[in-house]
Structures are given as structure tokens and as C-alpha cells.
Design a protein around this motif. Structure first.
Motif, mmCIF file in Angstrom:
data_model
loop_
_atom_site.group_PDB
_atom_site.id
_atom_site.type_symbol
_atom_site.label_atom_id
_atom_site.label_comp_id
_atom_site.label_asym_id
_atom_site.label_seq_id
_atom_site.Cartn_x
_atom_site.Cartn_y
_atom_site.Cartn_z
ATOM 1 N N LEU A 67 0.877 -1.226 0.039
ATOM 2 C CA LEU A 67 0.000 -0.142 -0.073
ATOM 3 C C LEU A 67 0.905 1.244 -0.076
ATOM 4 O O LEU A 67 0.654 2.222 -0.726
ATOM 5 N N VAL A 68 2.139 1.128 0.787
ATOM 6 C CA VAL A 68 2.861 2.469 0.992
ATOM 7 C C VAL A 68 3.455 2.734 -0.337
ATOM 8 O O VAL A 68 3.678 3.729 -0.765
ATOM 9 N N GLU A 69 3.812 1.765 -1.212
ATOM 10 C CA GLU A 69 4.751 1.451 -2.372
ATOM 11 C C GLU A 69 3.432 2.186 -3.278
ATOM 12 O O GLU A 69 4.048 3.063 -4.431
ATOM 13 N N ALA B 3 -0.029 4.957 -0.272
ATOM 14 C CA ALA B 3 -0.673 5.168 0.954
ATOM 15 C C ALA B 3 0.207 5.948 1.768
ATOM 16 O O ALA B 3 1.369 5.597 1.951
ATOM 17 N N ARG B 4 -0.459 6.827 2.719
ATOM 18 C CA ARG B 4 0.390 7.748 3.663
ATOM 19 C C ARG B 4 0.066 7.150 4.851
ATOM 20 O O ARG B 4 -0.900 7.171 5.434
ATOM 21 N N PRO B 5 1.282 6.824 5.529
ATOM 22 C CA PRO B 5 1.141 5.981 6.840
ATOM 23 C C PRO B 5 0.987 7.202 8.108
ATOM 24 O O PRO B 5 0.743 6.960 9.129
ATOM 25 N N CYS B 6 0.950 8.422 7.658
ATOM 26 C CA CYS B 6 0.508 9.408 8.502
ATOM 27 C C CYS B 6 -0.828 9.692 8.967
ATOM 28 O O CYS B 6 -1.222 10.465 9.786
ATOM 29 N N LEU B 7 -1.672 9.279 7.820
ATOM 30 C CA LEU B 7 -3.071 9.479 7.932
ATOM 31 C C LEU B 7 -3.702 9.171 9.099
ATOM 32 O O LEU B 7 -3.267 8.014 9.684
ATOM 33 N N ARG B 8 -4.758 10.012 10.068
ATOM 34 C CA ARG B 8 -5.411 9.489 11.068
ATOM 35 C C ARG B 8 -6.828 9.324 10.886
ATOM 36 O O ARG B 8 -7.363 9.927 9.954
ATOM 37 N N THR B 9 -7.491 8.278 11.830
ATOM 38 C CA THR B 9 -8.530 8.331 12.026
ATOM 39 C C THR B 9 -9.379 9.371 12.831
ATOM 40 O O THR B 9 -8.734 10.274 13.168
ATOM 41 N N HIS C 225 8.276 1.337 10.962
ATOM 42 C CA HIS C 225 9.277 2.081 11.279
ATOM 43 C C HIS C 225 10.191 1.970 9.969
ATOM 44 O O HIS C 225 11.078 3.020 10.075
ATOM 45 N N TYR C 226 10.510 1.018 9.555
ATOM 46 C CA TYR C 226 11.272 0.995 8.221
ATOM 47 C C TYR C 226 10.924 1.575 7.254
ATOM 48 O O TYR C 226 11.937 2.245 6.578
ATOM 49 N N LEU C 227 9.568 1.948 6.926
ATOM 50 C CA LEU C 227 9.191 3.018 6.186
ATOM 51 C C LEU C 227 8.967 4.306 6.530
ATOM 52 O O LEU C 227 8.505 5.112 5.747
ATOM 53 N N HIS C 228 9.716 4.669 7.609
ATOM 54 C CA HIS C 228 9.729 5.895 8.263
ATOM 55 C C HIS C 228 8.254 6.416 8.512
ATOM 56 O O HIS C 228 8.257 7.764 8.336
ATOM 57 N N ALA C 229 7.615 5.544 9.140
ATOM 58 C CA ALA C 229 6.227 6.010 9.424
ATOM 59 C C ALA C 229 6.191 6.491 10.690
ATOM 60 O O ALA C 229 6.942 5.985 11.601
ATOM 61 N N PRO C 230 5.281 7.457 11.264
ATOM 62 C CA PRO C 230 5.094 7.765 12.556
ATOM 63 C C PRO C 230 4.655 6.700 13.450
ATOM 64 O O PRO C 230 3.615 6.063 13.347
ATOM 65 N N ILE C 231 5.614 6.343 14.464
ATOM 66 C CA ILE C 231 5.304 5.219 15.388
ATOM 67 C C ILE C 231 4.991 5.682 16.825
ATOM 68 O O ILE C 231 4.842 4.788 17.692
#
Length: 135
Positions: A67-69, A72-78, A101-107
Motif C-alpha cells: 500500500l505504501v509503494e 498510501a500515506r502512513p501518517c493519515l489518522r482516523t 518503522h522501516y518505512l519511516h512512518a510515525p510510530i
């Protein structure tokens, strides 16, 4: 753009959410390859979850990466501020937290109540996730 196209496009987005929620990597891949989707579409019927939120909750690391490829933006929030990492922490999906974490997403982002994924993992008793999120 015709109304028929809009309906078809929205059906594909819903299909993407459903495929991610089912943890069906092959179907997610097939839908993304069609290109008629928005991987960042928020499903208002499910508190603004994206397909990435669903994949994270289901522990589907490969689907998360796919999805990130595809943008998809891993920073989006509900609606309450949860990121995909919150969902992974809630369900104890360490492999997904590592992938994010590997994809530099906020964790370590906090939700509207001030809870981080680490706190969510603590609440649900996922010790390995807590340990990973502390480092």
C-alpha cells in the motif's frame, strides 16, 4: 467525469478497504494495479480508516508495504487520531510496527486522548510491542 465512473471508482475504493480488512494481499495487489483507487481514501463508515489502517490492524506487513509503494500515506489518522501504528499496537502486530518503522512512518504519534502506540500496546498487554516502541 460521468456518474457511472464515479460509482465504479468508489466501489473499487470500498473493495480495497474490504480486501485489506480481509488480509488478502493478492486481491489488494490486483485492485491497486487497476489504478482506479485512492489508497488514502478514508472510510467514513469506519471512523475514517484507510486501507493501510486495516492492513496494519490485521498484521499484514506485506500488504502494508505494498500500500505504501502505491502511495498510501502512513501518517493519515482516523477520527480519533489513530495512525496505522496505533492499530498494529492494539492487536500486537510487532512485524507491522517494524515495517512501519522501516518505512519511516510515525510510530510515536499521540491520538486525541494523548495515547501513543506504545501506550496502546501497554493497555492491551503486548509486551514485545511495548519493548520495540520504547527503543
Amino acid at each position: 467525469m460521468t456518474a457511472g465512473y464515479e460509482i465504479h471508482k468508489m466501489a473499487d475504493v470500498t473493495e480495497l478497504h474490504q480486501a485489506a480488512a480481509l488480509g488478502d494481499y493478492d486481491l489488494v495487489s490486483e485492485i491497486l494495479k487497476k489504478g482506479l483507487h485512492d489508497p488514502n481514501h478514508k472510510d467514513i463508515d469506519w471512523n475514517d480508516r484507510t486501507a493501510l489502517h486495516w492492513a496494519a490492524a490485521k498484521g499484514q506487513s506485506d500488504t502494508v508495504k505494498l500500500l505504501v509503494e502505491y502511495g498510501a500515506r502512513p501518517c493519515l489518522r482516523t477520527d480519533i487520531g489513530w495512525t496505522p501504528a496505533h492499530f498494529a499496537a492494539e492487536s500486537g502486530k510487532l512485524s507491522v510496527l517494524r515495517s512501519l518503522h522501516y518505512l519511516h512512518a510515525p510510530i510515536d504519534a499521540t491520538d486525541i486522548h494523548g495515547d501513543s502506540p506504545r501506550r496502546i500496546a501497554e493497555i492491551y498487554g503486548h509486551k514485545e510491542c511495548v519493548k520495540f516502541l520504547e527503543t
